[in-house]
Scaffold this active site. Structure first.
Site, mmCIF file in Angstrom:
data_model
loop_
_atom_site.group_PDB
_atom_site.id
_atom_site.type_symbol
_atom_site.label_atom_id
_atom_site.label_comp_id
_atom_site.label_asym_id
_atom_site.label_seq_id
_atom_site.Cartn_x
_atom_site.Cartn_y
_atom_site.Cartn_z
ATOM 1 N N CYS A 228 -11.597 4.671 -29.613
ATOM 2 C CA CYS A 228 -12.893 5.320 -29.821
ATOM 3 C C CYS A 228 -13.678 5.443 -28.528
ATOM 4 O O CYS A 228 -14.716 4.788 -28.355
ATOM 5 C CB CYS A 228 -13.694 4.541 -30.856
ATOM 6 S SG CYS A 228 -12.763 4.378 -32.364
ATOM 7 N N GLU A 229 -13.184 6.211 -27.593
ATOM 8 C CA GLU A 229 -13.866 6.487 -26.330
ATOM 9 C C GLU A 229 -13.392 7.850 -25.849
ATOM 10 O O GLU A 229 -12.190 8.131 -25.893
ATOM 11 C CB GLU A 229 -13.432 5.489 -25.235
ATOM 12 C CG GLU A 229 -13.790 4.067 -25.505
ATOM 13 C CD GLU A 229 -14.561 3.429 -24.355
ATOM 14 O OE1 GLU A 229 -15.073 4.168 -23.477
ATOM 15 O OE2 GLU A 229 -14.649 2.209 -24.368
ATOM 16 N N ARG B 145 -4.904 3.569 -16.049
ATOM 17 C CA ARG B 145 -5.094 4.274 -14.786
ATOM 18 C C ARG B 145 -5.766 5.646 -14.948
ATOM 19 O O ARG B 145 -6.659 5.973 -14.166
ATOM 20 C CB ARG B 145 -3.766 4.400 -14.020
ATOM 21 C CG ARG B 145 -3.082 3.055 -13.749
ATOM 22 C CD ARG B 145 -1.942 3.133 -12.759
ATOM 23 N NE ARG B 145 -2.443 3.418 -11.422
ATOM 24 C CZ ARG B 145 -2.413 4.593 -10.841
ATOM 25 N NH1 ARG B 145 -1.839 5.616 -11.448
ATOM 26 N NH2 ARG B 145 -2.926 4.773 -9.660
ATOM 27 N N GLU C 164 3.915 -6.745 1.753
ATOM 28 C CA GLU C 164 3.462 -7.082 0.391
ATOM 29 C C GLU C 164 3.481 -5.854 -0.521
ATOM 30 O O GLU C 164 2.451 -5.494 -1.103
ATOM 31 C CB GLU C 164 2.027 -7.647 0.432
ATOM 32 C CG GLU C 164 1.840 -8.888 1.267
ATOM 33 C CD GLU C 164 0.360 -9.289 1.400
ATOM 34 O OE1 GLU C 164 -0.527 -8.587 0.859
ATOM 35 O OE2 GLU C 164 0.098 -10.309 2.058
ATOM 36 N N PRO C 165 4.599 -5.191 -0.689
ATOM 37 C CA PRO C 165 4.604 -3.989 -1.530
ATOM 38 C C PRO C 165 4.536 -4.304 -3.020
ATOM 39 O O PRO C 165 5.183 -5.233 -3.498
ATOM 40 C CB PRO C 165 5.958 -3.335 -1.198
ATOM 41 C CG PRO C 165 6.832 -4.471 -0.784
ATOM 42 C CD PRO C 165 5.931 -5.496 -0.145
ATOM 43 N N GLY C 166 3.749 -3.547 -3.726
ATOM 44 C CA GLY C 166 3.680 -3.690 -5.178
ATOM 45 C C GLY C 166 4.148 -2.395 -5.830
ATOM 46 O O GLY C 166 5.292 -2.244 -6.254
ATOM 47 N N ARG C 167 3.242 -1.422 -5.840
ATOM 48 C CA ARG C 167 3.499 -0.144 -6.516
ATOM 49 C C ARG C 167 4.836 0.494 -6.118
ATOM 50 O O ARG C 167 5.562 0.978 -6.976
ATOM 51 C CB ARG C 167 2.353 0.820 -6.179
ATOM 52 C CG ARG C 167 2.410 2.141 -6.926
ATOM 53 C CD ARG C 167 1.400 3.148 -6.327
ATOM 54 N NE ARG C 167 0.135 2.549 -6.024
ATOM 55 C CZ ARG C 167 -0.937 2.582 -6.809
ATOM 56 N NH1 ARG C 167 -0.893 3.203 -7.964
ATOM 57 N NH2 ARG C 167 -2.056 2.003 -6.414
ATOM 58 N N GLY D 96 0.757 -1.246 0.000
ATOM 59 C CA GLY D 96 0.000 0.000 0.000
ATOM 60 C C GLY D 96 0.782 1.289 0.000
ATOM 61 O O GLY D 96 0.216 2.355 -0.251
ATOM 62 N N TYR E 182 -9.178 5.603 -12.932
ATOM 63 C CA TYR E 182 -9.143 6.261 -11.611
ATOM 64 C C TYR E 182 -8.969 7.768 -11.724
ATOM 65 O O TYR E 182 -8.725 8.426 -10.719
ATOM 66 C CB TYR E 182 -7.963 5.749 -10.777
ATOM 67 C CG TYR E 182 -7.775 4.260 -10.736
ATOM 68 C CD1 TYR E 182 -8.701 3.437 -10.107
ATOM 69 C CD2 TYR E 182 -6.648 3.667 -11.311
ATOM 70 C CE1 TYR E 182 -8.504 2.062 -10.048
ATOM 71 C CE2 TYR E 182 -6.445 2.301 -11.250
ATOM 72 C CZ TYR E 182 -7.379 1.500 -10.622
ATOM 73 O OH TYR E 182 -7.180 0.157 -10.565
HETATM 74 N N1 LLP Z 1 -1.477 -7.053 -1.063
HETATM 75 C C1 LLP Z 1 -2.768 -7.167 -1.416
HETATM 76 C C2 LLP Z 1 -3.607 -8.167 -0.767
HETATM 77 C C3 LLP Z 1 -3.295 -6.320 -2.406
HETATM 78 O O1 LLP Z 1 -4.575 -6.422 -2.744
HETATM 79 C C4 LLP Z 1 -2.461 -5.359 -3.038
HETATM 80 C C5 LLP Z 1 -2.969 -4.477 -4.084
HETATM 81 C C6 LLP Z 1 -1.110 -5.300 -2.639
HETATM 82 C C7 LLP Z 1 -0.657 -6.154 -1.649
HETATM 83 C C8 LLP Z 1 -0.135 -4.341 -3.251
HETATM 84 O O2 LLP Z 1 -0.499 -3.037 -2.974
HETATM 85 P P1 LLP Z 1 0.461 -1.805 -3.419
HETATM 86 O O3 LLP Z 1 1.713 -1.898 -2.587
HETATM 87 O O4 LLP Z 1 0.728 -1.953 -4.855
HETATM 88 O O5 LLP Z 1 -0.338 -0.601 -3.102
HETATM 89 N N2 LLP Z 1 -4.788 -0.987 -9.968
HETATM 90 C C9 LLP Z 1 -4.706 -0.023 -8.888
HETATM 91 C C10 LLP Z 1 -4.099 -0.624 -7.633
HETATM 92 C C11 LLP Z 1 -4.810 -1.857 -7.135
HETATM 93 C C12 LLP Z 1 -4.178 -2.442 -5.896
HETATM 94 C C13 LLP Z 1 -4.769 -3.764 -5.578
HETATM 95 N N3 LLP Z 1 -4.188 -4.433 -4.460
HETATM 96 C C14 LLP Z 1 -3.951 1.204 -9.387
HETATM 97 O O6 LLP Z 1 -3.540 1.227 -10.540
HETATM 98 O O7 LLP Z 1 -3.804 2.177 -8.649
#
Ligand code: LLP
Length: 421
Positions: free
Chosen positions: A349-350, A317, A278-281, A243, A321
Site C-alpha cells: 500500500c504505497e 532499490r 572490498e567488492p560487493g555488488r 564500488g 534509489y
Molecule cells: N566497502 C565499504 C566500506 C562499503 O561501504 C561498501 C558499500 C562496499 C565496500 C561495497 O561496495 P560495492 O562494491 O557493493 O559497490 N544499497 C545500495 C549500495 C550501498 C553500498 C554501501 N557500501 C544499492 O543498492 O545500490
C-alpha cells in the site's frame, strides 16, 4: 563478465528451468547461480594475476551486498576474505566457514561488544573511521590484553559520479576521517599500547562505471602513504574499498573488471604494500534474479498496472534509489498476449511500491517474470513491511537446485511479539 548464464528465452539458468524453480519453491524467489558467482570472483582474481598482484592481494567480499550463508560459503571456498560492518555479519562469515584472519571490519559506528568479538575472533583489520573509535578500540583491546590491528578510512574528497545516497567519499559525507586529520590520527594510533597500525583504506561510493574517480582516490591515498612513511609510519597494506559497478541496462554497460581496475592497478603495481579490495555488488549483483509471478493485470485510464507478487519489501532499490532493473518474461508465456506498456508494481500500500516503470511486455495473468541484476542489495535489504514473509532463496549449481533460505511463514513474523497481560 559475471552475468547470469540465462538462455536467450530467459527460461533457464545453468541446467535448471525457472519454471521448475517457481513450481518447487514458489514466488517471489531469489535465484542465484554458483557459476556466475565464481565467474565474477575470477574476474577480479584474473585481473590481479595479470598484473602479478594476486600474491599480495586479498579480495574481501562486502557481506552487506548479500549475506546468505551459502553465498558466503561459495566465496570462502574460493579463498576470499570478507568486509563486514557489524558483529552480525561477522557471525555469519564464521558460520559460513570464512577465515577470521581475512576479515576487515568497516563502518562508522562499531560498539565495544562488536570490537571485543572481532578481537577475540582475530580479524585482519579494523577500518577505523574516527578519533573516538580509535580511543574506544584501544581501551577494549587493552582490557582483553590484545593489540588491535588498525587502518584509517580516509576520505579522499573525490566525486564518484554515482547516486548521492551511495556516494561516500565526499567532504560532506559521514564516512571516513578527513585527509588533513589523518597524519595526526596515525601518530596518535602509533603511540597507543592497544593498537598496531597496519594500513589505510578508502571507499568512495558504489555502482561506479567510470574508473577515473577510483584512480584519483588511489593517487591521493598513495601520496598520503608516502607522507606517513616520511614521518616514520610505514603501512603494510592499502585497501581501496569496493564500488565497481555492474550492467543494469544494456545502454549503460559496465566495464569488465580488468578494464575498470586497470588505471588503479597501474598505480598499485609500482608499490610493495599488500592490497585489499572490498567488492560487493560486482561479485553478486548479476549472479542473481528475483522471480515473481503476475497476480493480476489492471489496465487503467493513464497507466496499465501489472500487479506482481514481489514488492518493494523484497527489492527496495527501485523505490529507494529509482534504480532500474531489467524485467523479462520467463519463457514464452501466453502467446496470445500483445505487448504494451506496463507499470510493474507490487501489492504493498504505497505508490512507491514499483519494480519497474513503462515496461513494454506482452503479459498475461500468471506469467512468470525475472527481475534481473538482483543478487546485490536485494534480499539483504528486504523487510517484512505489510507483514509479508521474505522470499525464498535458491542457488543453482549445474543441474542441481539448492534451497538456501526457505520462505518465512506468517507466524514466524510475529513470533517475537506479545500482547499486554
Ligand atoms: N566497502 C565499504 C566500506 C562499503 O561501504 C561498501 C558499500 C562496499 C565496500 C561495497 O561496495 P560495492 O562494491 O557493493 O559497490 N544499497 C545500495 C549500495 C550501498 C553500498 C554501501 N557500501 C544499492 O543498492 O545500490
Amino acid at each position: 563478465m559475471n552475468s547470469l548464464a540465462l538462455d536467450t528465452a530467459c527460461s533457464s539458468i545453468e541446467g535448471v528451468t525457472l519454471d521448475s524453480v517457481a513450481a518447487n519453491f514458489g514466488t517471489p524467489c531469489y535465484v542465484y547461480s554458483r557459476a556466475a558467482l565464481t565467474a565474477a570472483y575470477a574476474g577480479y582474481r584474473d585481473a590481479l594475476a595479470a598484473q602479478g598482484l594476486l600474491e599480495r592481494s586479498l579480495i574481501c567480499y562486502a557481506v552487506k551486498a548479500n549475506s546468505n550463508l551459502a553465498i558466503l560459503n561459495v566465496f570462502a571456498r574460493l579463498g576470499a576474505g570478507f568486509d563486514i560492518v557489524s558483529g552480525g555479519e561477522m557471525a555469519r562469515v564464521l558460520a559460513a566457514g570464512g577465515n577470521p584472519a581475512k576479515i576487515v571490519f568497516s563502518g562508522v559506528g562499531k560498539s565495544a561488544a562488536e570490537m571485543r568479538a572481532a578481537l577475540e575472533a582475530g580479524i585482519h583489520c579494523f577500518n577505523v573511521e574516527s578519533a573516538n573509535e580509535l580511543e574506544l578500540l584501544n581501551s577494549v583491546a587493552l582490557e582483553l590484553g590484545h593489540r588491535a590491528p588498525v587502518s584509517f578510512r580516509v576520505n579522499p574528497d573525490v566525486d564518484p559520479k554515482t547516486h548521492p545516497y551511495i556516494s561516500t567519499g565526499l567532504k560532506s559525507s559521514k564516512f571516513g576521517v578527513a585527509f588533513t586529520d589523518a597524519p595526526a590520527l596515525y601518530r596518535r594510533a602509533a603511540s597507543l599500547p592497544g593498537i598496531t597500525v597496519k594500513g589505510i583504506d578508502c571507499h568512495i561510493g558504489s555502482q561506479l562505471l567510470d574508473p577515473a574517480p577510483a584512480a584519483e582516490a588511489t593517487d591521493k591515498l598513495l601520496d598520503l602513504v608516502d607522507r606517513l612513511a616520511a614521518d616514520g609510519i610505514v603501512l603494510e597494506h592499502i585497501d581501496v574499498g569496493g564500488g565497481m559497478g555492474i550492467t543494469y541496462r544494456a545502454d549503460e554497460p559496465a566495464p569488465a573488471a580488468a578494464d575498470y581496475l586497470a588505471p588503479m592497478l597501474s598505480r598499485l603495481v609500482k608499490r610493495t604494500e599488500k592490497l585489499i579490495f572490498e567488492p560487493g555488488r560486482s561479485l553478486v549483483g548479476n549472479a542473481g534474479l528475483l522471480l515473481t509471478r503476475v497476480m493480476t493485470l489492471k489496465p487503467g485510464e493513464e497507466k496499465h498496472f501489472a500487479v506482481v507478487d514481489a514488492a518493494m519489501n523484497d527489492l527496495m532499490r527501485p523505490a529507494l534509489y529509482d534504480a532500474w532493473h531489467e524485467i523479462e518474461k520467463v519463457g514464452s508465456g501466453d502467446t496470445a498476449a500483445t505487448a504494451q506498456t506496463w507499470e510493474i508494481v507490487g501489492p504493498i500500500c504505497e505508490s512507491g511500491d514499483f519494480l519497474g516503470h513503462d515496461r513494454e511486455l506482452a503479459l498475461a495473468q500468471g506469467d512468470l517474470l525475472a527481475i534481473k541484476s538482483a543478487g546485490a542489495y536485494g534480499m539483504a535489504m528486504a523487510s517484512n513491511y505489510n507483514t509479508r514473509p521474505r522470499a525464498a532463496e535458491v542457488m543453482i549449481d549445474g543441474d542441481q537446485v539448492h534451497l538456501i533460505r526457505r520462505r518465512e511463514t506468517v507466524s514466524e513474523l510475529f513470533a517475537l511479539e506479545s500482547a499486554l497481560p
